[in-house]
Motif scaffolding. Sequence first.
Motif, PDB file in Angstrom:
ATOM      1  N   ASN A 128       0.831  -1.212   0.000  1.00 26.98           N
ATOM      2  CA  ASN A 128       0.000   0.000   0.000  1.00 26.98           C
ATOM      3  C   ASN A 128       0.861   1.255   0.000  1.00 26.98           C
ATOM      4  O   ASN A 128       0.555   2.223  -0.699  1.00 26.98           O
ATOM      5  CB  ASN A 128      -0.925   0.019   1.232  1.00 26.98           C
ATOM      6  N   LEU A 129       1.943   1.216   0.790  1.00 29.06           N
ATOM      7  CA  LEU A 129       2.834   2.375   0.860  1.00 29.06           C
ATOM      8  C   LEU A 129       3.517   2.617  -0.486  1.00 29.06           C
ATOM      9  O   LEU A 129       3.628   3.767  -0.937  1.00 29.06           O
ATOM     10  CB  LEU A 129       3.866   2.172   1.967  1.00 29.06           C
ATOM     11  N   ARG A 130       3.938   1.542  -1.155  1.00 26.27           N
ATOM     12  CA  ARG A 130       4.566   1.704  -2.484  1.00 26.27           C
ATOM     13  C   ARG A 130       3.569   2.309  -3.477  1.00 26.27           C
ATOM     14  O   ARG A 130       3.913   3.211  -4.250  1.00 26.27           O
ATOM     15  CB  ARG A 130       5.088   0.357  -2.996  1.00 26.27           C
ATOM     16  N   SER A 131       2.327   1.822  -3.452  1.00 27.17           N
ATOM     17  CA  SER A 131       1.298   2.375  -4.338  1.00 27.17           C
ATOM     18  C   SER A 131       1.059   3.846  -4.038  1.00 27.17           C
ATOM     19  O   SER A 131       0.897   4.663  -4.945  1.00 27.17           O
ATOM     20  CB  SER A 131      -0.016   1.613  -4.173  1.00 27.17           C
ATOM     21  N   LEU A 132       1.036   4.163  -2.771  1.00 26.85           N
ATOM     22  CA  LEU A 132       0.818   5.544  -2.341  1.00 26.85           C
ATOM     23  C   LEU A 132       1.946   6.454  -2.823  1.00 26.85           C
ATOM     24  O   LEU A 132       1.697   7.538  -3.360  1.00 26.85           O
ATOM     25  CB  LEU A 132       0.702   5.596  -0.814  1.00 26.85           C
ATOM     26  N   VAL A 133       3.177   6.009  -2.662  1.00 27.02           N
ATOM     27  CA  VAL A 133       4.326   6.803  -3.100  1.00 27.02           C
ATOM     28  C   VAL A 133       4.301   6.976  -4.618  1.00 27.02           C
ATOM     29  O   VAL A 133       4.567   8.073  -5.137  1.00 27.02           O
ATOM     30  CB  VAL A 133       5.652   6.163  -2.623  1.00 27.02           C
ATOM     31  N   ASP A 134       3.943   5.906  -5.333  1.00 28.27           N
ATOM     32  CA  ASP A 134       3.828   6.008  -6.790  1.00 28.27           C
ATOM     33  C   ASP A 134       2.789   7.049  -7.186  1.00 28.27           C
ATOM     34  O   ASP A 134       3.013   7.855  -8.098  1.00 28.27           O
ATOM     35  CB  ASP A 134       3.461   4.649  -7.409  1.00 28.27           C
ATOM     36  N   MET A 135       1.639   7.043  -6.505  1.00 26.69           N
ATOM     37  CA  MET A 135       0.581   8.001  -6.801  1.00 26.69           C
ATOM     38  C   MET A 135       1.031   9.422  -6.465  1.00 26.69           C
ATOM     39  O   MET A 135       0.738  10.368  -7.202  1.00 26.69           O
ATOM     40  CB  MET A 135      -0.700   7.655  -6.022  1.00 26.69           C
ATOM     41  N   MET A 136       1.779   9.568  -5.368  1.00 22.73           N
ATOM     42  CA  MET A 136       2.284  10.897  -5.001  1.00 22.73           C
ATOM     43  C   MET A 136       3.238  11.416  -6.081  1.00 22.73           C
ATOM     44  O   MET A 136       3.157  12.584  -6.477  1.00 22.73           O
ATOM     45  CB  MET A 136       3.002  10.845  -3.646  1.00 22.73           C
ATOM     46  N   GLN A 137       4.126  10.535  -6.559  1.00 24.39           N
ATOM     47  CA  GLN A 137       5.060  10.946  -7.604  1.00 24.39           C
ATOM     48  C   GLN A 137       4.306  11.322  -8.882  1.00 24.39           C
ATOM     49  O   GLN A 137       4.633  12.323  -9.532  1.00 24.39           O
ATOM     50  CB  GLN A 137       6.068   9.831  -7.881  1.00 24.39           C
ATOM     51  N   TYR A 138       3.293  10.545  -9.229  1.00 25.32           N
ATOM     52  CA  TYR A 138       2.480  10.829 -10.409  1.00 25.32           C
ATOM     53  C   TYR A 138       1.804  12.192 -10.272  1.00 25.32           C
ATOM     54  O   TYR A 138       1.830  13.018 -11.189  1.00 25.32           O
ATOM     55  CB  TYR A 138       1.446   9.718 -10.611  1.00 25.32           C
ATOM     56  N   LYS A 139       1.205  12.437  -9.112  1.00 24.32           N
ATOM     57  CA  LYS A 139       0.495  13.714  -8.900  1.00 24.32           C
ATOM     58  C   LYS A 139       1.466  14.896  -8.905  1.00 24.32           C
ATOM     59  O   LYS A 139       1.125  15.981  -9.386  1.00 24.32           O
ATOM     60  CB  LYS A 139      -0.296  13.667  -7.592  1.00 24.32           C
ATOM     61  N   MET A 140       2.680  14.681  -8.387  1.00 20.77           N
ATOM     62  CA  MET A 140       3.680  15.765  -8.411  1.00 20.77           C
ATOM     63  C   MET A 140       4.112  16.060  -9.845  1.00 20.77           C
ATOM     64  O   MET A 140       4.299  17.213 -10.208  1.00 20.77           O
ATOM     65  CB  MET A 140       4.883  15.406  -7.541  1.00 20.77           C
ATOM     66  N   GLN A 141       4.254  15.023 -10.658  1.00 21.45           N
ATOM     67  CA  GLN A 141       4.613  15.232 -12.058  1.00 21.45           C
ATOM     68  C   GLN A 141       3.513  16.020 -12.772  1.00 21.45           C
ATOM     69  O   GLN A 141       3.804  16.946 -13.536  1.00 21.45           O
ATOM     70  CB  GLN A 141       4.833  13.893 -12.774  1.00 21.45           C
ATOM     71  N   ILE A 142       2.263  15.642 -12.546  1.00 26.04           N
ATOM     72  CA  ILE A 142       1.131  16.348 -13.156  1.00 26.04           C
ATOM     73  C   ILE A 142       1.137  17.811 -12.715  1.00 26.04           C
ATOM     74  O   ILE A 142       0.948  18.721 -13.531  1.00 26.04           O
ATOM     75  CB  ILE A 142      -0.211  15.669 -12.764  1.00 26.04           C
ATOM     76  N   GLN A 143       1.357  18.012 -11.424  1.00 23.84           N
ATOM     77  CA  GLN A 143       1.378  19.369 -10.870  1.00 23.84           C
ATOM     78  C   GLN A 143       2.502  20.193 -11.503  1.00 23.84           C
ATOM     79  O   GLN A 143       2.301  21.362 -11.864  1.00 23.84           O
ATOM     80  CB  GLN A 143       1.555  19.288  -9.346  1.00 23.84           C
ATOM     81  N   GLN A 144       3.677  19.600 -11.668  1.00 20.99           N
ATOM     82  CA  GLN A 144       4.799  20.300 -12.286  1.00 20.99           C
ATOM     83  C   GLN A 144       4.501  20.624 -13.743  1.00 20.99           C
ATOM     84  O   GLN A 144       4.817  21.720 -14.231  1.00 20.99           O
ATOM     85  CB  GLN A 144       6.080  19.465 -12.177  1.00 20.99           C
ATOM     86  N   GLN A 145       3.876  19.688 -14.459  1.00 23.45           N
ATOM     87  CA  GLN A 145       3.524  19.928 -15.859  1.00 23.45           C
ATOM     88  C   GLN A 145       2.507  21.054 -15.969  1.00 23.45           C
ATOM     89  O   GLN A 145       2.593  21.892 -16.869  1.00 23.45           O
ATOM     90  CB  GLN A 145       2.986  18.652 -16.500  1.00 23.45           C
ATOM     91  N   GLU A 146       1.544  21.089 -15.063  1.00 23.21           N
ATOM     92  CA  GLU A 146       0.544  22.164 -15.066  1.00 23.21           C
ATOM     93  C   GLU A 146       1.174  23.504 -14.775  1.00 23.21           C
ATOM     94  O   GLU A 146       0.808  24.525 -15.389  1.00 23.21           O
ATOM     95  CB  GLU A 146      -0.565  21.859 -14.050  1.00 23.21           C
ATOM     96  N   GLN A 147       2.158  23.528 -13.879  1.00 19.08           N
ATOM     97  CA  GLN A 147       2.844  24.781 -13.560  1.00 19.08           C
ATOM     98  C   GLN A 147       3.663  25.270 -14.758  1.00 19.08           C
ATOM     99  O   GLN A 147       3.696  26.456 -15.063  1.00 19.08           O
ATOM    100  CB  GLN A 147       3.752  24.596 -12.335  1.00 19.08           C
ATOM    101  N   LYS A 148       4.325  24.354 -15.433  1.00 17.18           N
ATOM    102  CA  LYS A 148       5.091  24.728 -16.629  1.00 17.18           C
ATOM    103  C   LYS A 148       4.179  25.253 -17.719  1.00 17.18           C
ATOM    104  O   LYS A 148       4.487  26.228 -18.400  1.00 17.18           O
ATOM    105  CB  LYS A 148       5.902  23.525 -17.156  1.00 17.18           C
ATOM    106  N   ALA A 149       3.027  24.608 -17.873  1.00 16.06           N
ATOM    107  CA  ALA A 149       2.068  25.048 -18.887  1.00 16.06           C
ATOM    108  C   ALA A 149       1.514  26.420 -18.536  1.00 16.06           C
ATOM    109  O   ALA A 149       1.294  27.258 -19.416  1.00 16.06           O
ATOM    110  CB  ALA A 149       0.929  24.033 -19.013  1.00 16.06           C
ATOM    111  N   ALA A 150       1.305  26.679 -17.267  1.00 20.18           N
ATOM    112  CA  ALA A 150       0.771  27.984 -16.828  1.00 20.18           C
ATOM    113  C   ALA A 150       1.803  29.081 -17.038  1.00 20.18           C
ATOM    114  O   ALA A 150       1.449  30.217 -17.391  1.00 20.18           O
ATOM    115  CB  ALA A 150       0.358  27.912 -15.362  1.00 20.18           C
ATOM    116  N   VAL A 151       3.072  28.782 -16.862  1.00 21.92           N
ATOM    117  CA  VAL A 151       4.133  29.765 -17.045  1.00 21.92           C
ATOM    118  C   VAL A 151       4.269  30.101 -18.528  1.00 21.92           C
ATOM    119  O   VAL A 151       4.472  31.259 -18.911  1.00 21.92           O
ATOM    120  CB  VAL A 151       5.480  29.241 -16.488  1.00 21.92           C
ATOM    121  N   LYS A 152       4.125  29.121 -19.416  1.00 21.06           N
ATOM    122  CA  LYS A 152       4.236  29.323 -20.860  1.00 21.06           C
ATOM    123  C   LYS A 152       3.052  30.110 -21.406  1.00 21.06           C
ATOM    124  O   LYS A 152       3.176  30.815 -22.391  1.00 21.06           O
ATOM    125  CB  LYS A 152       4.350  27.982 -21.588  1.00 21.06           C
ATOM    126  N   ALA A 153       1.893  29.987 -20.752  1.00 21.65           N
ATOM    127  CA  ALA A 153       0.695  30.631 -21.269  1.00 21.65           C
ATOM    128  C   ALA A 153       0.622  32.085 -20.930  1.00 21.65           C
ATOM    129  O   ALA A 153       1.294  32.870 -20.607  1.00 21.65           O
ATOM    130  CB  ALA A 153      -0.554  29.968 -20.695  1.00 21.65           C
TER     131      ALA A 153
END
Length: 153
Positions: A128-153
Amino acid sequence: MAQQKIELQDLDLQQLVEVKKQLEEELSHLTSSFGQLKQAQNRFADCIESCKSVDASNEDKTILVPLTSSLYVPGKLANVEKVIVDIGTGYYVEKTTEDAIKFYNGKVDFVKENLDKIQATVAQKQGNLRSLVDMMQYKMQIQQQEQKAAVKA
């Protein structure tokens, strides 16, 4: 403790951090409990060995009697037919060595069953902890991509 199913993708990053913290605390507690049970199992196994060493050849010999785990006093083995068994919570019972060995074997088996249960729970929580960490990493990547997209716009 009631188990509740949580969909990780429905939680935001802060909630995931809180769930991770809770899981880590549970794992720590389970690991500690596992260690304590393992020590108890070893003590019971030592008791079995001690009972097996009580035989007629040792009668009237001077032995060291344990008062605590680190304090021993000299004594004589007067009766090799019976031993005093600590059955828990400060109660002691006189048993034959054979009955004492059976008693301690039962204790070892009981502790082993609990160790197996804890081990399975630990493995599940680690997954469960490994799945949780994977999901956290995924959400952080999405968040970083959204921030980069917002800066470009």
